[in-house]
Design a protein around this motif. Structure first.
Motif, PDB file in Angstrom:
ATOM      1  N   HIS A  38      -5.970  -0.111  -3.621  1.00 39.58           N
ATOM      2  CA  HIS A  38      -7.235  -0.712  -4.070  1.00 39.58           C
ATOM      3  C   HIS A  38      -7.718  -1.800  -3.095  1.00 39.58           C
ATOM      4  O   HIS A  38      -7.270  -1.850  -1.965  1.00 39.58           O
ATOM      5  N   GLU A  53      -4.833  -5.557 -10.180  1.00 43.07           N
ATOM      6  CA  GLU A  53      -3.848  -4.754  -9.450  1.00 43.07           C
ATOM      7  C   GLU A  53      -3.996  -4.948  -7.939  1.00 43.07           C
ATOM      8  O   GLU A  53      -2.999  -5.019  -7.219  1.00 43.07           O
ATOM      9  N   HIS A 107       1.176   0.312  -5.720  1.00 44.00           N
ATOM     10  CA  HIS A 107       0.254   0.211  -6.853  1.00 44.00           C
ATOM     11  C   HIS A 107       0.930  -0.469  -8.036  1.00 44.00           C
ATOM     12  O   HIS A 107       2.113  -0.774  -7.995  1.00 44.00           O
ATOM     13  N   ALA A 108       0.152  -0.705  -9.095  1.00 40.64           N
ATOM     14  CA  ALA A 108       0.710  -1.128 -10.382  1.00 40.64           C
ATOM     15  C   ALA A 108      -0.014  -0.309 -11.439  1.00 40.64           C
ATOM     16  O   ALA A 108      -1.213  -0.055 -11.338  1.00 40.64           O
ATOM     17  N   GLU A 140      -5.823   7.148 -10.101  1.00 45.77           N
ATOM     18  CA  GLU A 140      -5.730   6.555  -8.755  1.00 45.77           C
ATOM     19  C   GLU A 140      -6.729   7.223  -7.807  1.00 45.77           C
ATOM     20  O   GLU A 140      -7.277   6.566  -6.927  1.00 45.77           O
TER      21      GLU A 140
HETATM   22 ZN    ZN Z   1      -3.459   1.864  -8.347  1.00 46.55          ZN
END
Ligand code: ZN
Length: 253
Positions: A38, A53, A107-108, A140
């Motif tokens: 992101h 995130e 990522h989270a 995602e």
């Molecule tokens: Zn993500």
């Protein structure tokens, strides 16, 4: 009547064991590309404790890079080192253009159930391992839509490459690294969500020539995970585990 074709008698040999050094594609020390998921207008998931995130991913990616550079055994490149939007295809291109030996996208996760917690590791597959993995990949992959990328240009390549059998060898290495990642994170007492390794059609994992994994470091919708991911200690432990796995994978030690 003709007999159906027999299955081949020779089963392809298993992939090379991971306990040996990877031969660097670019010459010199092996290169890992670390991708902070992101960024910019694409904030990613929003944490139950507040916060985005995109900030978790950047904080961890920078810390992994710092640890690896300090130890000096592998070269490191970040897809982004600040708060900016990069399309998924652009992230893949950075890794391919650099002739990276490994790509890890950080990522989270988020879930409607606030009890869901723990890390999980994903490698690429046209068919998802389970429903959660499939929904996650869909979520995602939306980063490009949020960022305003024309999917008409970016999308066809994904399908083409995923049916390419030539990428099987790359995928074997991705799976080996995913297993190494689990081992190294467990050493840092990072908990996993059930089965650690899942697979799904993530656009950011589509490089045919760069072994790639996507790590979901935990759930920002779970209070404990969110607090861990936004704390210095939690971030450092996560980064140490990731850095150790990268070194082990790339140098064999
Ligand atoms: Zn993500």
């Amino acid at each position: 009547a003709e007999k159906p074709p027999e299955r081949p008698a020779v089963i392809p040999p298993p992939a090379e064991p991971a306990d040996r050094a990877i031969k660097s594609r670019s010459g010199g020390k092996p290169l890992v590309v670390i991708d902070a998921g992101h960024g910019g207008k694409d904030v990613g998931a929003i944490a139950v404790t507040g916060g985005y995130e995109k900030d978790i991913t950047l904080g961890i990616a920078r810390e992994v890079a710092r640890v690896l550079r300090e130890r000096g055994r592998v070269r490191v490149k970040l897809t982004r080192d600040d708060d900016r939007f990069i399309p998924l295809g652009g992230r893949v291109r950075i890794a391919r253009d650099a002739r990276a030996d490994l790509f890890i996208s950080i990522h989270a996760d988020s879930a409607p159930n606030d009890q869901a917690r723990g890390a999980s590791v994903y490698t690429l597959s046209a068919v998802a391992s389970d429903a959660i993995a499939e929904r996650l990949a869909a979520r995602e992959n939306k980063a490009d839509i949020i960022g305003g990328v024309n999917l008409g240009v970016e999308a066809p390549e994904v399908g083409e490459i995923m049916v390419d059998l030539a990428r099987r060898a790359t995928n074997n290495v991705s799976v080996q690294f995913a297993e190494m990642l689990q081992k190294s994170l467990e050493e840092q007492a990072v908990g996993f969500r059930g089965e650690f390794h899942h697979f799904a059609a993530f656009a950011v994992l589509k490089a045919p020539d760069v072994p790639s994994v996507l790590l979901e470091t935990g759930y920002v919708t779970n209070r404990q995970d969110a607090e861990r991911l936004f704390s210095d200690d939690g971030r450092r432990r996560m980064a140490r585990g990731i850095a150790r796995a990268i070194e082990r994978h790339l140098t064999g030690k």
